[in-house]
Design an enzyme around this catalytic site. Structure first.
Site, mmCIF file in Angstrom:
data_model
loop_
_atom_site.group_PDB
_atom_site.id
_atom_site.type_symbol
_atom_site.label_atom_id
_atom_site.label_comp_id
_atom_site.label_asym_id
_atom_site.label_seq_id
_atom_site.Cartn_x
_atom_site.Cartn_y
_atom_site.Cartn_z
ATOM 1 N N HIS A 109 52.673 36.027 37.334
ATOM 2 C CA HIS A 109 52.456 37.432 36.969
ATOM 3 C C HIS A 109 53.543 37.940 36.018
ATOM 4 O O HIS A 109 54.325 38.815 36.352
ATOM 5 C CB HIS A 109 52.373 38.313 38.218
ATOM 6 C CG HIS A 109 52.168 39.763 37.875
ATOM 7 N ND1 HIS A 109 51.009 40.247 37.313
ATOM 8 C CD2 HIS A 109 52.987 40.835 37.969
ATOM 9 C CE1 HIS A 109 51.126 41.535 37.090
ATOM 10 N NE2 HIS A 109 52.318 41.924 37.477
ATOM 11 N N ARG A 120 59.752 41.865 32.995
ATOM 12 C CA ARG A 120 59.745 41.980 34.458
ATOM 13 C C ARG A 120 61.005 41.336 35.042
ATOM 14 O O ARG A 120 61.553 41.813 36.030
ATOM 15 C CB ARG A 120 58.483 41.338 35.037
ATOM 16 C CG ARG A 120 57.199 42.139 34.747
ATOM 17 C CD ARG A 120 56.008 41.418 35.347
ATOM 18 N NE ARG A 120 54.732 42.052 35.052
ATOM 19 C CZ ARG A 120 54.058 41.943 33.919
ATOM 20 N NH1 ARG A 120 54.568 41.237 32.914
ATOM 21 N NH2 ARG A 120 52.879 42.529 33.769
ATOM 22 N N ASN A 153 65.656 44.511 42.142
ATOM 23 C CA ASN A 153 64.543 44.305 43.085
ATOM 24 C C ASN A 153 64.727 43.106 44.010
ATOM 25 O O ASN A 153 64.225 43.112 45.141
ATOM 26 C CB ASN A 153 63.221 44.196 42.320
ATOM 27 C CG ASN A 153 62.811 45.532 41.715
ATOM 28 O OD1 ASN A 153 63.449 46.553 41.980
ATOM 29 N ND2 ASN A 153 61.766 45.550 40.918
ATOM 30 N N ASP A 155 45.916 41.574 37.352
ATOM 31 C CA ASP A 155 45.589 40.706 36.212
ATOM 32 C C ASP A 155 44.091 40.420 36.175
ATOM 33 O O ASP A 155 43.472 40.389 35.103
ATOM 34 C CB ASP A 155 46.380 39.390 36.305
ATOM 35 C CG ASP A 155 47.881 39.649 36.339
ATOM 36 O OD1 ASP A 155 48.348 40.487 35.553
ATOM 37 O OD2 ASP A 155 48.570 39.027 37.160
HETATM 38 N N1 LIG Z 1 52.352 43.078 41.039
HETATM 39 C C1 LIG Z 1 51.915 43.881 40.093
HETATM 40 O O1 LIG Z 1 50.867 43.619 39.489
HETATM 41 C C2 LIG Z 1 52.659 45.116 39.748
HETATM 42 C C3 LIG Z 1 53.927 45.337 40.222
HETATM 43 N N2 LIG Z 1 54.598 46.487 39.930
HETATM 44 C C4 LIG Z 1 55.945 46.643 40.485
HETATM 45 O O2 LIG Z 1 55.920 47.483 41.636
HETATM 46 C C5 LIG Z 1 57.204 48.054 41.849
HETATM 47 C C6 LIG Z 1 57.100 49.540 42.153
HETATM 48 O O3 LIG Z 1 56.619 50.239 41.042
HETATM 49 P P1 LIG Z 1 56.425 51.847 41.085
HETATM 50 O O4 LIG Z 1 55.761 52.247 42.319
HETATM 51 O O5 LIG Z 1 55.873 52.244 39.783
HETATM 52 O O6 LIG Z 1 57.976 52.303 41.169
HETATM 53 P P2 LIG Z 1 58.554 53.697 41.725
HETATM 54 O O7 LIG Z 1 59.982 53.763 41.311
HETATM 55 O O8 LIG Z 1 57.657 54.807 41.351
HETATM 56 O O9 LIG Z 1 58.457 53.520 43.289
HETATM 57 C C7 LIG Z 1 59.218 52.584 43.981
HETATM 58 C C8 LIG Z 1 59.497 53.131 45.353
HETATM 59 O O10 LIG Z 1 60.259 52.150 46.046
HETATM 60 C C9 LIG Z 1 61.176 52.851 46.849
HETATM 61 N N3 LIG Z 1 62.246 51.997 47.285
HETATM 62 C C10 LIG Z 1 63.361 51.585 46.624
HETATM 63 N N4 LIG Z 1 64.140 50.844 47.424
HETATM 64 C C11 LIG Z 1 63.504 50.763 48.613
HETATM 65 C C12 LIG Z 1 63.784 50.146 49.845
HETATM 66 N N5 LIG Z 1 64.905 49.442 50.030
HETATM 67 N N6 LIG Z 1 62.917 50.286 50.854
HETATM 68 C C13 LIG Z 1 61.777 50.995 50.686
HETATM 69 N N7 LIG Z 1 61.450 51.617 49.558
HETATM 70 C C14 LIG Z 1 62.302 51.490 48.526
HETATM 71 C C15 LIG Z 1 61.629 54.011 45.986
HETATM 72 O O11 LIG Z 1 62.246 55.029 46.758
HETATM 73 C C16 LIG Z 1 60.325 54.425 45.348
HETATM 74 O O12 LIG Z 1 59.671 55.413 46.093
HETATM 75 C C17 LIG Z 1 58.001 47.728 40.584
HETATM 76 O O13 LIG Z 1 58.855 46.644 40.834
HETATM 77 C C18 LIG Z 1 56.929 47.341 39.578
HETATM 78 O O14 LIG Z 1 57.416 46.496 38.575
HETATM 79 C C19 LIG Z 1 54.027 47.467 39.181
HETATM 80 C C20 LIG Z 1 52.748 47.317 38.696
HETATM 81 C C21 LIG Z 1 51.984 46.118 38.886
HETATM 82 O O1 LIG Z 2 54.198 45.496 33.637
HETATM 83 C C1 LIG Z 2 54.867 45.888 34.607
HETATM 84 O O2 LIG Z 2 56.100 45.987 34.589
HETATM 85 C C2 LIG Z 2 54.143 46.202 35.867
HETATM 86 C C3 LIG Z 2 53.189 45.121 36.144
HETATM 87 O O3 LIG Z 2 53.550 44.085 36.708
HETATM 88 C C4 LIG Z 2 51.865 45.227 35.573
HETATM 89 O O4 LIG Z 2 51.426 46.310 35.179
HETATM 90 O O5 LIG Z 2 51.192 44.182 35.503
#
Ligand SMILES: NC(=O)C1=CN([C@@H]2O[C@H](COP(=O)(O)OP(=O)(O)OC[C@H]3O[C@@H](n4cnc5c(N)ncnc54)[C@H](O)[C@@H]3O)[C@@H](O)[C@H]2O)C=CC1
Ligand SMILES: O=C([O-])CC(=O)C(=O)O
Length: 339
Positions: A204, A114, A121, A177
């Protein structure tokens, strides 16, 4: 936590029609999703559209939001939906928002941690939080973008610089989680998953994710090997999905579910529902680290109370000490980025 999650699930599942709620009894609440056209953003927007606590749903992304908003807006539930695209429309998307959910940013590919997402990010989160400080400084912020261990401190520093930081309103979303720990525990312990509760503390990412299976309910007689395997699987849950998706991103559907549960809990807290407790990564004094995930009581002002860790097993005590150096350096990296 269990009853609040069950209530949340029921709320999400309940079909809402114009007659199913009284507008007078449910406060107006605007929710903004930043990154709404993404893998998480789209299903999360759908789930927020199903939530009867939401009256206005603002969907923002750098592209693709008109289509997502048009699609979701046809669902016959309470909220009015609007799509916003590009820098020019970010202010409008945020203005008047009660809860801002941020799944904007790049996801992992196999082989990445991550923290490897930090370079891209961190900048995205910094600019979005700068806009939040300007347009909706009193909103509750639900940070999903990774690395959460650093993006939450980044948000805090941006808000401090803008003079609007309120530690009660900034949350790192660690609900996935908890969702995983519950699922895996129920499978191993052979108990009804709907009744399972497991606190997950720390942060996380990898070893910073510390599920407290000694506090899991219903109780089960699991061996130390079982507990170790469950802990590892919870810590590696994200990687399991990243590998299964083989280059096409990370968890999106389960994350949207988890994000919707957590946002629903924040809305319930704002609306004065008592005893809403969820795990979240927040500013904290329960360890020596300035940010830490633990159970948190949610209320009208956001965090009402950060709850302590409770009694830990020796295995969990060891896990707690092991996670501290990594979590500390991720926090410092986030703070340093803004300074
Ligand atoms: N907290 C958690 O448990 C989890 C966190 N994540 C994180 O969530 C994030 C997004 O994941 P996904 O949706 O799969 O990615 P994705 O690439 O499918 O979607 C991300 C979206 O963010 C948009 N984006 C990029 N820059 C932007 C900005 N400046 N303003 C507004 N929108 C913007 C993109 O255009 C895209 O539509 C990743 O960083 C991932 O690691 C993912 C799963 C679990
Ligand atoms: O594993 C990743 O990169 C996305 C995430 O945070 C999760 O699924 O918990």
């Amino acid at each position: 936590m269990r009853s609040s999650l069950l209530r949340s699930v029921k709320t999400l599942a309940r079909p809402t029609t114009a007659r199913a709620y009284s507008v007078d009894s449910v406060p107006s609440r605007k929710v903004t999703v930043l990154g709404a056209a993404g893998g998480i953003g789209q299903p999360l927007s759908l789930l927020m559209k199903l939530n009867p606590l939401v009256s206005q749903l603002a969907l923002y992304d750098i592209g693709g939001t008109p289509g997502v908003a048009a699609d979701v807006s046809h669902i016959n539930s309470r909220s009015e939906v609007a799509g916003y695209m590009g820098d020019d429309q970010l202010g409008q998307a945020l203005e008047g928002s009660d809860v801002v959910i941020i799944p904007a940013g790049v996801p992992r590919k196999p082989g990445m941690t991550r923290d490897d997402l930090f370079n891209i990010n961190a900048g995205i989160v910094k600019s979005l939080c700068t806009a939040i400080a300007k347009y909706c400084p009193h909103a509750i912020v639900n940070m999903i973008s990774n690395p959460v261990n650093s993006t939450v401190p980044i948000a805090a520093e941006v808000f401090k610089k803008a003079g609007i930081y309120n530690e009660k309103k900034l949350f790192g979303v660690t609900t996935l989680d908890v969702v995983r720990a519950k699922t895996f525990y129920a499978g191993k312990a052979n108990v009804n998953v709907a009744e399972v509760n497991v606190p997950v503390v720390g942060g996380h990412a990898g070893v910073t994710i510390l599920p407290l299976f000694s506090q899991a309910t219903p109780k089960a007689n699991l061996s130390q090997d079982d507990i170790h395997a469950l802990t590892k699987r919870t810590q590696d849950g994200g990687t399991e999905v990243v590998e299964a998706k083989a280059g096409k991103g990370s968890a999106t559907l389960s994350m949207a579910y988890a994000g919707a549960i957590f946002a629903d809990a924040c809305l319930k807290g704002l609306n004065g529902v008592p005893d809403v407790v969820e795990c979240s990564y927040v500013q904290s004094t329960i360890t020596e680290l300035p940010f830490f995930a633990s159970k948190v009581r949610l209320g009208k002002n956001g965090v009402e109370e950060v709850l302590g860790l409770g009694p830990l097993s020796d295995y969990e005590k060891e896990g707690l000490e092991k996670l501290k150096p990594e979590l500390k350096s991720s926090i410092e990296k986030g703070i340093e980025f803004v300074k």
